[in-house]
Write an enzyme that holds these catalytic residues in place. Sequence first.
Site, PDB file in Angstrom:
ATOM      1  N   ALA A 108       0.706  -0.745   0.394  1.00 35.69           N
ATOM      2  CA  ALA A 108      -0.005   0.475  -0.141  1.00 35.69           C
ATOM      3  C   ALA A 108       1.023   1.247  -0.033  1.00 35.69           C
ATOM      4  O   ALA A 108       1.472   1.290   1.057  1.00 35.69           O
ATOM      5  CB  ALA A 108      -0.839  -0.130   1.391  1.00 35.69           C
ATOM      6  N   GLU A 150      -2.127   7.553  -2.363  1.00 38.72           N
ATOM      7  CA  GLU A 150      -3.182   7.497  -0.969  1.00 38.72           C
ATOM      8  C   GLU A 150      -4.049   7.969  -2.213  1.00 38.72           C
ATOM      9  O   GLU A 150      -3.572   8.676  -3.073  1.00 38.72           O
ATOM     10  CB  GLU A 150      -2.424   8.219   0.175  1.00 38.72           C
ATOM     11  CG  GLU A 150      -1.542   7.601   0.471  1.00 38.72           C
ATOM     12  CD  GLU A 150      -0.592   8.539   1.620  1.00 38.72           C
ATOM     13  OE1 GLU A 150      -1.459  10.060   1.176  1.00 38.72           O
ATOM     14  OE2 GLU A 150      -0.356   8.454   2.773  1.00 38.72           O
ATOM     15  N   ILE A 202      -5.620  -0.331  -3.511  1.00 38.18           N
ATOM     16  CA  ILE A 202      -4.812  -0.911  -3.125  1.00 38.18           C
ATOM     17  C   ILE A 202      -5.588  -2.396  -3.901  1.00 38.18           C
ATOM     18  O   ILE A 202      -6.297  -2.621  -3.198  1.00 38.18           O
ATOM     19  CB  ILE A 202      -5.159  -1.440  -2.229  1.00 38.18           C
ATOM     20  CG1 ILE A 202      -4.084  -0.080  -1.375  1.00 38.18           C
ATOM     21  CG2 ILE A 202      -3.484  -2.662  -0.945  1.00 38.18           C
ATOM     22  CD1 ILE A 202      -2.966   1.084  -1.610  1.00 38.18           C
ATOM     23  N   GLU A 245       2.403   0.158 -11.046  1.00 38.86           N
ATOM     24  CA  GLU A 245       3.720   0.325 -10.748  1.00 38.86           C
ATOM     25  C   GLU A 245       4.091   1.503 -10.953  1.00 38.86           C
ATOM     26  O   GLU A 245       5.667   0.872 -11.914  1.00 38.86           O
ATOM     27  CB  GLU A 245       4.435  -1.260 -11.006  1.00 38.86           C
ATOM     28  CG  GLU A 245       3.360  -1.822 -10.310  1.00 38.86           C
ATOM     29  CD  GLU A 245       4.400  -1.600  -8.579  1.00 38.86           C
ATOM     30  OE1 GLU A 245       3.186  -2.193  -7.646  1.00 38.86           O
ATOM     31  OE2 GLU A 245       5.503  -2.336  -8.662  1.00 38.86           O
TER      32      GLU A 245
HETATM   33  C1  LIG Z   1      -6.511  -1.078 -10.385  1.00 35.68           C
HETATM   34  C2  LIG Z   1      -5.128  -0.963  -9.550  1.00 35.68           C
HETATM   35  C3  LIG Z   1      -4.583  -1.866  -8.984  1.00 35.68           C
HETATM   36  C4  LIG Z   1      -3.825  -0.868  -8.168  1.00 35.68           C
HETATM   37  N1  LIG Z   1      -2.549  -1.476  -7.157  1.00 35.68           N
HETATM   38  C5  LIG Z   1      -1.947  -0.790  -6.560  1.00 35.68           C
HETATM   39  C6  LIG Z   1      -1.647  -1.117  -5.249  1.00 35.68           C
HETATM   40  O1  LIG Z   1      -1.007  -2.890  -4.581  1.00 35.68           O
HETATM   41  N2  LIG Z   1      -0.544  -0.079  -4.456  1.00 35.68           N
HETATM   42  C7  LIG Z   1      -0.657   0.764  -4.427  1.00 35.68           C
HETATM   43  O2  LIG Z   1       0.017   1.045  -3.610  1.00 35.68           O
HETATM   44  N3  LIG Z   1      -1.269   1.291  -5.636  1.00 35.68           N
HETATM   45  C8  LIG Z   1      -1.548   0.672  -6.394  1.00 35.68           C
HETATM   46  N4  LIG Z   1      -2.412   1.552  -8.075  1.00 35.68           N
HETATM   47  C9  LIG Z   1      -2.599   2.184  -7.637  1.00 35.68           C
HETATM   48  C10 LIG Z   1      -1.476   3.566  -8.754  1.00 35.68           C
HETATM   49  O3  LIG Z   1      -0.021   2.435  -8.996  1.00 35.68           O
HETATM   50  C11 LIG Z   1      -1.517   5.000  -9.602  1.00 35.68           C
HETATM   51  O4  LIG Z   1      -3.393   4.782  -9.759  1.00 35.68           O
HETATM   52  C12 LIG Z   1      -0.850   4.929 -10.382  1.00 35.68           C
HETATM   53  O5  LIG Z   1       0.444   5.177  -9.844  1.00 35.68           O
HETATM   54  C13 LIG Z   1      -0.918   6.277 -10.676  1.00 35.68           C
HETATM   55  O6  LIG Z   1      -1.369   7.068  -9.889  1.00 35.68           O
HETATM   56  P1  LIG Z   1      -3.247   7.776 -10.137  1.00 35.68           P
HETATM   57  O7  LIG Z   1      -4.194   7.356 -10.069  1.00 35.68           O
HETATM   58  O8  LIG Z   1      -2.791   8.669  -8.423  1.00 35.68           O
HETATM   59  O9  LIG Z   1      -3.057   8.908 -10.732  1.00 35.68           O
HETATM   60  P2  LIG Z   1      -1.757  10.611 -11.167  1.00 35.68           P
HETATM   61  O10 LIG Z   1      -0.348  10.348 -10.250  1.00 35.68           O
HETATM   62  O11 LIG Z   1      -2.539  11.294 -10.652  1.00 35.68           O
HETATM   63  O12 LIG Z   1      -1.710  10.429 -12.901  1.00 35.68           O
HETATM   64  C14 LIG Z   1      -2.823  11.198 -13.602  1.00 35.68           C
HETATM   65  C15 LIG Z   1      -1.806  11.429 -14.812  1.00 35.68           C
HETATM   66  O13 LIG Z   1      -0.726  12.251 -15.117  1.00 35.68           O
HETATM   67  C16 LIG Z   1       0.592  11.968 -15.368  1.00 35.68           C
HETATM   68  N5  LIG Z   1       1.624  12.362 -14.578  1.00 35.68           N
HETATM   69  C17 LIG Z   1       1.092  12.440 -13.116  1.00 35.68           C
HETATM   70  N6  LIG Z   1       2.714  13.270 -12.645  1.00 35.68           N
HETATM   71  C18 LIG Z   1       3.124  13.089 -14.271  1.00 35.68           C
HETATM   72  C19 LIG Z   1       4.464  13.785 -14.039  1.00 35.68           C
HETATM   73  N7  LIG Z   1       5.674  14.397 -13.228  1.00 35.68           N
HETATM   74  N8  LIG Z   1       4.935  14.356 -15.706  1.00 35.68           N
HETATM   75  C20 LIG Z   1       4.273  13.231 -16.429  1.00 35.68           C
HETATM   76  N9  LIG Z   1       2.695  13.196 -16.236  1.00 35.68           N
HETATM   77  C21 LIG Z   1       2.768  12.501 -15.502  1.00 35.68           C
HETATM   78  C22 LIG Z   1       0.382   9.892 -15.139  1.00 35.68           C
HETATM   79  O14 LIG Z   1       1.427  10.016 -15.943  1.00 35.68           O
HETATM   80  C23 LIG Z   1      -0.861  10.259 -15.484  1.00 35.68           C
HETATM   81  O15 LIG Z   1      -1.449  10.200 -15.918  1.00 35.68           O
HETATM   82  C24 LIG Z   1      -3.365   0.077  -8.730  1.00 35.68           C
HETATM   83  C25 LIG Z   1      -4.160   0.963  -8.929  1.00 35.68           C
HETATM   84  C26 LIG Z   1      -5.531   0.427  -9.953  1.00 35.68           C
HETATM   85  C27 LIG Z   1      -6.159   1.120 -10.982  1.00 35.68           C
END
Ligand SMILES: Cc1cc2nc3c(=O)[nH]c(=O)nc-3n(C[C@H](O)[C@H](O)[C@H](O)COP(=O)(O)OP(=O)(O)OC[C@H]3O[C@@H](n4cnc5c(N)ncnc54)[C@H](O)[C@@H]3O)c2cc1C
Length: 384
Positions: free
Chosen positions: A124, A127, A157, A365
Amino acid sequence: MDFELTPEQMDIQKAAREFAQGEFDREKILEWEQTHTFPREIWKKASQLGFIGIHFPEEYGGQGCGVMENTLIVEEFCRQDSGVGIALSLADFSSELILRFGTQEQKKKYLVPVTRGEFISAGAYTEPDHGSDITFLSTTATKARDSYIINGTKTFITNSAMADFFIVLCQTNSEANPPYRGQSTFIVEKGAKGFEATEITPKMGIRMTSTGELSFSDVEIPTSNLLGEENKGFYQVLEFFDESRIEIAAQALGIAQGAFDRALDYAKKREQFKKKLVEFQITQHKLADMATKIEAARLLTYKAAWNFDKKKIDPKLTSMAKWFTARTAVEVADEAIQMLGGYGYLTEYEVERFYRDAKITEIYEGTREIQKNTIASALIGKLS
Ligand SMILES: Cc1cc2nc3c(=O)[nH]c(=O)nc-3n(C[C@H](O)[C@H](O)[C@H](O)COP(=O)(O)OP(=O)(O)OC[C@H]3O[C@@H](n4cnc5c(N)ncnc54)[C@H](O)[C@@H]3O)c2cc1C
């Protein structure tokens, strides 16, 4: 340079393929997919046969193999079925952090049941307000006398509904500058007082794994559940991503290959205008494009795994393998649907599920954009 798998690796690949072909029952898969059910029976059998945690040392129930062998298994499982493959691949998600940073007791207590198919793990990090950027977290762990008190919310998560334990990244020092120097990882067991896990449904794909929100309200955990050193959590998680992103690339590789197999098979059988689809040059070129991308993705993924096992940790290469293979999976699965025409749009023909499952490999990831940031910053280096 040697591009051949070793005889042992070929045996593992064959065993994984035969297991998947024999055990992944199509009827049951369609039912599990519709009912959002984890393939528990298959996971148990896969664990008993040593496929889960094959890369863990034997003393913790693994086979003492490397990330390369794990890659081959995940690829074969996802090739046979994207949904089951991903569910099995993520059943031990994040337990590598315990292997790397845990004490002897933590390893015995958590890793042995994971490899035996008794425990499911979860990691996890994300957030609601901190997704791609986890350099500062709202979830806090405050030190009490012999314990830490955790408060906050984690979202998205994987395995939320069924994990036996969770690796949770928390802010332990909110004054740290930069903030990521004040983060630590903890093991939180299911059922801890004040801890609640809820599921987020419905979702586009990977419906055989649960995805959910975790809430921590004054959750007290013993100091012995701290993983490694206090305030080193962010660095631990980055190191873990160097390994886990290879596993996501392996998922994507299997999905791409599985979608291709189905498209090729269909194109050899389907006739229109009194010709098989494979006789049209445009179909041939599509197949050539798909196969070329898959081969390039495989070379990147295997090289990243091979490097990792040789302890040549290269985040740039891992990010290249992750984004390129994930994109390949989405493009190949898309083209597979196109090649099957209307049938490709039907659940029964499977490629629509491969397409939906492929998409997540571009998001979790670290998104495609974040992988490219990692690659670019390694290429550019520090500007003077
Ligand atoms: C089905 C599923 C399973 C998951 N499993 C887990 C898990 O087990 N554990 C866990 O901790 N998380 C998990 N996640 C979370 C996942 O890792 C995040 O959704 C992901 O890292 C993106 O974060 P966000 O959704 O908040 O998008 P945001 O960070 O808000 O990003 C939105 C968009 O903006 C872009 N962006 C953001 N920052 C930048 C930048 N600096 N430069 C260019 N583009 C940018 C992103 O690429 C994306 O296109 C899971 C998500 C899903 C949907």
